[in-house]
Design a protein around this motif. Structure first.
Motif, PDB file in Angstrom:
ATOM      1  N   LYS A 232       4.138  -8.219  -5.350  1.00 21.25           N
ATOM      2  CA  LYS A 232       3.627  -7.610  -4.116  1.00 21.25           C
ATOM      3  C   LYS A 232       4.531  -6.441  -3.711  1.00 21.25           C
ATOM      4  O   LYS A 232       5.607  -6.226  -4.262  1.00 21.25           O
ATOM      5  CB  LYS A 232       3.588  -8.648  -2.993  1.00 21.25           C
ATOM      6  N   CYS A 233       4.055  -5.677  -2.765  1.00 25.85           N
ATOM      7  CA  CYS A 233       4.798  -4.559  -2.156  1.00 25.85           C
ATOM      8  C   CYS A 233       5.104  -3.433  -3.136  1.00 25.85           C
ATOM      9  O   CYS A 233       6.039  -2.654  -2.910  1.00 25.85           O
ATOM     10  CB  CYS A 233       6.100  -5.046  -1.530  1.00 25.85           C
ATOM     11  N   VAL A 234       4.356  -3.317  -4.219  1.00 28.67           N
ATOM     12  CA  VAL A 234       4.625  -2.270  -5.199  1.00 28.67           C
ATOM     13  C   VAL A 234       4.456  -0.891  -4.577  1.00 28.67           C
ATOM     14  O   VAL A 234       5.331  -0.022  -4.680  1.00 28.67           O
ATOM     15  CB  VAL A 234       3.709  -2.437  -6.432  1.00 28.67           C
ATOM     16  N   LYS A 235       3.317  -0.685  -3.914  1.00 29.32           N
ATOM     17  CA  LYS A 235       3.065   0.615  -3.302  1.00 29.32           C
ATOM     18  C   LYS A 235       4.049   0.898  -2.180  1.00 29.32           C
ATOM     19  O   LYS A 235       4.531   2.030  -2.020  1.00 29.32           O
ATOM     20  CB  LYS A 235       1.639   0.658  -2.771  1.00 29.32           C
ATOM     21  N   GLU A 236       4.392  -0.138  -1.410  1.00 33.36           N
ATOM     22  CA  GLU A 236       5.341   0.030  -0.314  1.00 33.36           C
ATOM     23  C   GLU A 236       6.729   0.414  -0.827  1.00 33.36           C
ATOM     24  O   GLU A 236       7.447   1.200  -0.197  1.00 33.36           O
ATOM     25  CB  GLU A 236       5.427  -1.248   0.522  1.00 33.36           C
ATOM     26  N   ILE A 237       7.103  -0.127  -1.968  1.00 34.55           N
ATOM     27  CA  ILE A 237       8.420   0.176  -2.531  1.00 34.55           C
ATOM     28  C   ILE A 237       8.495   1.646  -2.942  1.00 34.55           C
ATOM     29  O   ILE A 237       9.467   2.345  -2.647  1.00 34.55           O
ATOM     30  CB  ILE A 237       8.728  -0.747  -3.727  1.00 34.55           C
ATOM     31  N   THR A 238       7.446   2.120  -3.622  1.00 28.96           N
ATOM     32  CA  THR A 238       7.464   3.521  -4.048  1.00 28.96           C
ATOM     33  C   THR A 238       7.451   4.464  -2.851  1.00 28.96           C
ATOM     34  O   THR A 238       8.129   5.498  -2.845  1.00 28.96           O
ATOM     35  CB  THR A 238       6.255   3.813  -4.963  1.00 28.96           C
ATOM     36  N   LEU A 239       6.691   4.107  -1.796  1.00 29.21           N
ATOM     37  CA  LEU A 239       6.673   4.934  -0.597  1.00 29.21           C
ATOM     38  C   LEU A 239       8.034   4.923   0.095  1.00 29.21           C
ATOM     39  O   LEU A 239       8.472   5.945   0.631  1.00 29.21           O
ATOM     40  CB  LEU A 239       5.589   4.437   0.367  1.00 29.21           C
ATOM     41  N   THR A 240       8.707   3.785   0.083  1.00 30.50           N
ATOM     42  CA  THR A 240      10.029   3.697   0.709  1.00 30.50           C
ATOM     43  C   THR A 240      11.033   4.577  -0.018  1.00 30.50           C
ATOM     44  O   THR A 240      11.873   5.239   0.617  1.00 30.50           O
ATOM     45  CB  THR A 240      10.511   2.235   0.711  1.00 30.50           C
ATOM     46  N   ILE A 241      10.964   4.602  -1.340  1.00 29.96           N
ATOM     47  CA  ILE A 241      11.860   5.482  -2.099  1.00 29.96           C
ATOM     48  C   ILE A 241      11.581   6.938  -1.740  1.00 29.96           C
ATOM     49  O   ILE A 241      12.499   7.745  -1.579  1.00 29.96           O
ATOM     50  CB  ILE A 241      11.699   5.236  -3.610  1.00 29.96           C
ATOM     51  N   GLY A 242      10.299   7.283  -1.618  1.00 35.45           N
ATOM     52  CA  GLY A 242       9.952   8.650  -1.243  1.00 35.45           C
ATOM     53  C   GLY A 242      10.445   9.011   0.146  1.00 35.45           C
ATOM     54  O   GLY A 242      10.981  10.107   0.369  1.00 35.45           O
TER      55      GLY A 242
END
Length: 275
Positions: A103-113
């Motif tokens: 879970k949270c794959v998309k959220e992780i990439t957005l957080t890095i951005g």
């Protein structure tokens, strides 16, 4: 789960990431067939970088600075996979890190951005404005080191001259057969220092006591003028690396390259209220 990292030829690109994911997935399949488990990791994302830690011991396995991360994306065909490309600090090679999360794959990439965006703001506010000042500090430090080297050479020359003068006074007989004075004095009409007899028992010709010989301390290294060598980096050790010029240039280059996140390039121009 951390599938691992593999070298890639380009700092950006969907095809580049896709090949890396395919390669590491195949490697995981081989390891599973051999009974090996894919290690689990913990991610810490901040404006200072992305840390990959052991979830139990909290030991840092990889520390990826944000200005070195150039591409970050989640796999549209596999909702569990996300990746980012980071330039290695030692080898300067581009490495693709691949992760598998439920879970949270998309959220992780957005957080890095978002972290990259904030780090770029911080660089502009603090590091980008005083680049010239830090360059001058680095230049002054280099000049100070050169002056300290020159001081050391001069002190060695002075010491050699003192030794030669002392040897000449001891071994060279006085001109003519004249009875030496009692007590004998040097060319400055001073009584030469003798470690055998106390200084207080031998007055000079004018009846005053010779000044005591100052003891030289070896605990603190001092320069020719008796002052401790100045180090502009001692007040904030670790704040500025010795090779500050190349470090700043590298950060500027990394931030200017930008972080591509799902096809969106984060702010590369001076930031405004819309960023």
């Amino acid at each position: 789960q951390f599938l691992g990292s593999t070298e890639v030829e380009q700092p950006k690109g969907t095809e580049v990431v896709r090949d890396a994911v395919r390669k590491l997935k195949f490697a995981r399949h081989i390891k599973k067939s051999e009974g090996q488990k894919t290690p689990k990791v913990e991610l810490q994302i901040s404006i200072y970088g992305v840390k990959i830690l052991d979830p139990k011991t909290k030991e840092v396995q990889h520390n990826c600075q944000l200005h070195r991360i150039s591409f970050c994306a989640d796999d549209k065909t596999d909702k569990r996979i996300f990746t980012f490309i980071c330039k290695d600090s030692e080898s300067n090679k581009h490495l693709c890190y691949v992760f598998d999360s439920e879970k949270c794959v998309k959220e992780i990439t957005l957080t890095i951005g978002q972290a990259f965006d904030l780090a770029y703001r911080k660089f502009l506010e603090s590091g980008g404005k005083d680049v010239e000042t830090r360059k001058q500090i680095a230049g002054l430090q280099k000049r100070i080191q050169e002056l300290e080297t020159e001081n050391t050479e001069l002190k060695n020359k002075v010491q050699d001259l003192e030794n030669q003068l002392r040897i000449t006074q001891v071994h060279a007989p006085p001109a003519g057969s004249v009875t030496p004075k009692s007590p004998s004095t040097d060319i400055f009409d001073m009584v030469p220092f003798s470690p055998i007899s106390p200084q207080s028992s031998t007055p000079t010709r004018n009846g005053t006591q010779p000044p005591p010989v100052p003891s030289r301390s070896t605990e603190i290294k001092r320069d020719l003028f008796g002052a401790e060598p100045f180090d502009p980096f001692s007040c904030g050790a670790g704040d500025f690396p010795p090779d500050i010029q190349s470090k700043l240039d590298e950060m500027q280059e990394g931030f200017k390259m930008g972080l591509t996140l799902e096809g969106t390039v984060f702010c590369l121009d001076p930031l405004d209220s819309r960023c």
